[in-house]
Every structure is written in structure tokens, then in C-alpha cells.
Design an enzyme around this catalytic site. Structure first.
Site, mmCIF file in Angstrom:
data_model
loop_
_atom_site.group_PDB
_atom_site.id
_atom_site.type_symbol
_atom_site.label_atom_id
_atom_site.label_comp_id
_atom_site.label_asym_id
_atom_site.label_seq_id
_atom_site.Cartn_x
_atom_site.Cartn_y
_atom_site.Cartn_z
ATOM 1 N N ASP A 18 2.014 4.298 -0.113
ATOM 2 C CA ASP A 18 2.287 3.257 0.881
ATOM 3 C C ASP A 18 1.490 2.014 0.498
ATOM 4 O OD1 ASP A 18 3.317 2.076 3.197
ATOM 5 O OD2 ASP A 18 1.533 2.598 4.356
ATOM 6 N N GLU B 200 8.489 3.548 -0.347
ATOM 7 C CA GLU B 200 9.416 2.997 0.626
ATOM 8 C C GLU B 200 10.168 1.818 0.014
ATOM 9 O OE1 GLU B 200 9.310 1.735 5.379
ATOM 10 O OE2 GLU B 200 7.458 1.937 4.228
ATOM 11 N N ASP C 45 -2.270 4.351 7.662
ATOM 12 C CA ASP C 45 -1.721 4.238 6.311
ATOM 13 C C ASP C 45 -1.592 5.593 5.625
ATOM 14 O OD1 ASP C 45 -1.557 1.442 6.523
ATOM 15 O OD2 ASP C 45 -3.672 1.229 5.999
#
Length: 380
Positions: free
Chosen positions: A196, A282, A364
């Protein structure tokens, strides 16, 4: 749980970028190539636009080539001073620009300016690289000194010569080495890591590791603002203004180089040295995110797009997998322990307690674990 990889990627060509050091005479000739290539591109764009307005039809690349050859014999004899293949490459670049526009990948082509930062031209044929003598030979440009720090094998397809806004010269060599990427390994949960990206920490993985955001541009803003104010006060067209413009360009170049170095080191550690064989990330809508005027500078300073693109091809080179999950997946709002989904999760919330299982989640790290599980197809 294991997933089989069904894709076999092939990269038939690779690019190698070298710093070149032309002498004074070669710089003049390179500048002439820049100008002629830019002129042909702008002339072709104008011809296509005029022809479409008059007839409602588009000029093909072949028609433009015929017009260019006729024009060189008539009113543009000075174009014969440079390599003709570089001029044809400009027409090919314009044709590619229109293809990208019609397929929705880019905006309508614009005219090129000689005052823009980067200048370039291409040599698609008759190029040799001598590693022993550390020189590069181009059509009508022989013996250009170069820093050939990385050897290659294969056939040279195209060389693109560029000049940066700070006045440095580079040559990007496209080589056909018939290299096939290794077959990606089987995807296994134990060797899969979710990644991430963020602004407080640049990178967070599902194993709890965090990489600090270097904030490279932010560290240079004070110096940059001082030099830009000096540049604004210089008289237009003066020598001092040109010198000051180069100083500003050098600062921007240093920022870009530091970001480039940071991202390549981080992606090399992941793709080359990490135990993980699969990474899940992502699919971010970065173009949409930078429309937020409060976060645009910080997002662009982080270089998320460059990081994901670089990690992608380095994973292919090393036989590893990169999984992209949908951008609308609730990676931050979802508790990785029990699957409870929060209704809202403001950016200011960095740590939160799940009302269902009472677990305390780092925003996170929890998101990275969810990205990993969603990428593996684990029910959440």
C-alpha cells in the site's frame, strides 16, 4: 492456497540510456537535427489539420512522406543537411500521436516549441556503439563520446538523442536482444505480500514494514522558490535570464534524479532481493487524485505511478507476479481480522478499533493485508 499464473510475458526489446558528451561542432549539428525534426513534426501536423478542414479526410503517413520529399526539393532544401531518417521518424511519431488520440490514450497532438525543456530526435538506422572506444556513431555524426556504463548485446533498432533543460545530452538506445521473460512462478499465499502506498509513509507492506516518504520536492521548495523569483526578475531575452533558467532547471533535474534513484532502489529490493514472489497492489486513479489541489503536490512528489510501473517490469524480468486489485475495493475500511466494514474512514484516522472484534488496526498495515487477501481471492 495456490494460484497458477497463466501469462507469459515477452519483452523483445530493451532500452539503455547513456550520457553523451558531444564537442562544440557536434552540438551545433545536433541542434540542427532538433530544429529540423521539430519543424517536420509541426509542418505535418499543420498539413493534416488543413487537409481535414478542406476535405474532411485525413492525410496518411505515406502521403505526408511524399509531400515532404517534394518539399525538400522545392522550398525546404535546408532539410537535406540532416539525416533523412530522423525526419521520417518525426512523421512516424506524429502518426503514433494521432493513433493514441483516437484510441483515447492521449490528447490531441500539439505543436512542438523550441523553447520547451527537452529537445530530441531519432535515428532509426545506421547506428553503431563502440564500447571499447566509448563512442557512439550516428548518421552524419561520428565519434560522439559516451559514458557506456552498461554493455548490451543484440541489434540496435533506434537511438533517441535528447538534450535536457539543464543542457545535458543523453542517448537512449533501443536494442532487440530477443530476451524472453522467465515464466512467472506459482502464486502462493505464504510468498505473497500486499503493498500500500501513502503520503506519511511511502510504502507499507502486509508484513508490517514501512518505508518513510523522502518528500524530495518538499526539501527543495525553499531553494527552488528563491531561484524562480530571481528568474522572474530577469529581463526577457537576456543572457542572464538564460543562465538563471538553467539554474532552475538544474534544481528540477536534481529532484527528478533523486526520486528516480529512490524508486529504483526500492523496486530492486522488492523484485530482486525480497523473499516474496508475488506482490499485490491497488490500481490507483492517480490522475483523478491529483485533481485535489490540497494533495496534488504531495502525490506527485511521491511518484506512485513511477513506482508501480517500475515494479511491474522488474517483476516480469525476475519471474515474479504483480497482481492489481480494483481501485474501489474497501481496503482501508475493512477490518482484516473479522471482515467488518466501517462506514467512513477519514484520512486523518491513522489507527482505529474495530467495533466488531475490538482489534486495534493500523490503517496502512490493515489496508496492505486486505490488498494481499483481495488479490489472492480470499473471501473478505
Amino acid at each position: 492456497m495456490t494460484l497458477s499464473c497463466i501469462y507469459h510475458y515477452c519483452i523483445p526489446m530493451r532500452a539503455f540510456k547513456y550520457r553523451i558528451y558531444p564537442n562544440a561542432e557536434q552540438k551545433v549539428f545536433i541542434a540542427k537535427h532538433f530544429g529540423c525534426s521539430r519543424h517536420v513534426y509541426n509542418w505535418a501536423l499543420s498539413e493534416k489539420d488543413k487537409h481535414y478542414k478542406e476535405t474532411g479526410k485525413s492525410l496518411s503517413k505515406r502521403q505526408l512522406q511524399d509531400r515532404l520529399v517534394a518539399s525538400k526539393k522545392d522550398d525546404k532544401e535546408w532539410l537535406t543537411d540532416v539525416n533523412s531518417q530522423s525526419l521520417l521518424a518525426s512523421l512516424a511519431n506524429l502518426d503514433t500521436a494521432f493513433t493514441n488520440f483516437f484510441q483515447g490514450r492521449a490528447r490531441f497532438p500539439k505543436f512542438k516549441s523550441k523553447y520547451s525543456g527537452w529537445q530530441s530526435f531519432q535515428c532509426p538506422q545506421h547506428v553503431t556503439v563502440d564500447f571499447e572506444a566509448s563512442v557512439m556513431n550516428l548518421p552524419k555524426l561520428k565519434g560522439i563520446k559516451a559514458k557506456l556504463h552498461r554493455p548490451f548485446s543484440g541489434k540496435v533498432k533506434t537511438v533517441t538523442v535528447k538534450r535536457s533543460p539543464s543542457g545535458k545530452y543523453f542517448a537512449s538506445v533501443l536494442v532487440d536482444d530477443s530476451f524472453f521473460d522467465p515464466v512467472p512462478v506459482t502464486i502462493e499465499r505464504k510468498n505473497t505480500v500486499g503493498l500500500d502506498v501513502g503520503l506519511t509513509e511511502f510504502l507499507i507492506d502486509s508484513e508490517g514494514n514501512k518505508t518513510e516518504n523522502p518528500r524530495i520536492l518538499k526539501d527543495s521548495l525553499v531553494r527552488l522558490s528563491i531561484e524562480q523569483k530571481k528568474f522572474a526578475r530577469k529581463k526577457k531575452g537576456s543572457t542572464n535570464r538564460a543562465k538563471q533558467k538553467r539554474k532552475v532547471a538544474i534544481i528540477h533535474e536534481q529532484v527528478a534524479s533523486r526520486r528516480y534513484d529512490f524508486i529504483h532502489q526500492k523496486t530492486a529490493n522488492l523484485a530482486d532481493k525480497s523473499h516474496a514472489t508475488t506482490f499485490a497492489v491497488e490500481d490507483l486513479n492517480i490522475k483523478g487524485m491529483v485533481k485535489n489541489r490540497k494533495l496534488a503536490r504531495a502525490i506527485q512528489d511521491a511518484g506512485w505511478g513511477m513506482f508501480l510501473t517500475t515494479l511491474d517490469y522488474k517483476c516480469r524480468w525476475n519471474g515474479k507476479n504483480l497482481i492489481r486489485i480494483g481501485r474501489f475495493q474497501p481496503s482501508s475500511k475493512l477490518c482484516n481480522g473479522c471482515g467488518h466494514k466501517m462506514e467512513a474512514m477519514p484520512l486523518s484516522v491513522r489507527e482505529w478499533q474495530c467495533p466488531n472484534c475490538q482489534s486495534v488496526n493500523d490503517r496502512d498495515i490493515n489496508a496492505a493485508r486486505n490488498i494481499r487477501d483481495i488479490g489472492l481471492g480470499v473471501p473478505v
